[in-house]
Design a protein around this motif. Structure first.
Motif, mmCIF file in Angstrom:
data_model
loop_
_atom_site.group_PDB
_atom_site.id
_atom_site.type_symbol
_atom_site.label_atom_id
_atom_site.label_comp_id
_atom_site.label_asym_id
_atom_site.label_seq_id
_atom_site.Cartn_x
_atom_site.Cartn_y
_atom_site.Cartn_z
ATOM 1 N N ARG A 27 0.832 -1.206 0.000
ATOM 2 C CA ARG A 27 0.000 0.000 0.000
ATOM 3 C C ARG A 27 0.869 1.260 0.000
ATOM 4 N NH1 ARG A 27 -4.929 -1.872 -1.259
ATOM 5 N NH2 ARG A 27 -5.607 -3.482 0.168
ATOM 6 N N GLU A 29 0.297 4.105 -1.067
ATOM 7 C CA GLU A 29 -0.460 5.344 -0.824
ATOM 8 C C GLU A 29 -0.679 5.616 0.661
ATOM 9 O OE1 GLU A 29 -3.464 2.034 -1.339
ATOM 10 O OE2 GLU A 29 -1.709 2.669 -2.456
ATOM 11 N N TRP A 30 -0.491 4.613 1.507
ATOM 12 C CA TRP A 30 -0.638 4.809 2.944
ATOM 13 C C TRP A 30 0.577 5.544 3.488
ATOM 14 C CZ3 TRP A 30 -2.550 -0.504 5.233
ATOM 15 C CH2 TRP A 30 -3.860 -0.730 4.779
ATOM 16 N N THR A 31 0.339 6.342 4.521
ATOM 17 C CA THR A 31 1.463 7.034 5.152
ATOM 18 C C THR A 31 2.272 6.046 5.996
ATOM 19 O OG1 THR A 31 0.233 7.624 7.148
ATOM 20 C CG2 THR A 31 0.110 9.167 5.286
ATOM 21 N N ASP A 34 0.485 5.209 9.190
ATOM 22 C CA ASP A 34 -0.578 4.205 9.043
ATOM 23 C C ASP A 34 -0.002 2.790 9.058
ATOM 24 O OD1 ASP A 34 -2.537 6.161 8.878
ATOM 25 O OD2 ASP A 34 -2.495 6.208 6.681
ATOM 26 N N CYS A 35 1.105 2.590 8.355
ATOM 27 C CA CYS A 35 1.742 1.276 8.313
ATOM 28 C C CYS A 35 2.262 0.883 9.693
ATOM 29 C CB CYS A 35 2.877 1.272 7.303
ATOM 30 S SG CYS A 35 2.306 1.463 5.601
#
Length: 87
Positions: A27, A29-31, A34-35
């Motif tokens: 992903r 596009e996730w910051t 977030d990960c």
């Protein structure tokens, strides 16, 4: 017991690093935050499942969970004896 501690010290940080790396690749596009948050929750869930499983094993294999002791434990090595020596 040190063997288990060593494996746990490698397993949980490794799971965290692996899940963070995999989420960043899967992903993009996730910051990063977030990960990290999802990886932290994944590791916490793994710890909870393993702790629950070990608790269930203990409950089913002991006649009296409070007073049963392992075969290698005696009065000199029990937690009760260690705490009474401190007082």
């Amino acid at each position: 017991m040190l063997h288990t501690l060593a494996w746990g010290s490698l397993f949980f940080p490794g799971l965290f690093a692996l899940s963070t790396w995999a989420l960043r690749r899967a992903r993009p596009e996730w910051t990063y935050y977030d990960c990290l948050m999802i990886s932290t929750r994944l590791v916490s869930s793994a710890q909870a499942v393993l702790a629950t499983g070990s608790g269930i094993i203990i409950i089913f294999h002991c006649k009296d969970v409070v007073s049963d002791r392992s075969s290698g434990e005696n009065r000199g090595t029990s937690l009760l004896a260690a705490s009474s020596r401190q007082n």
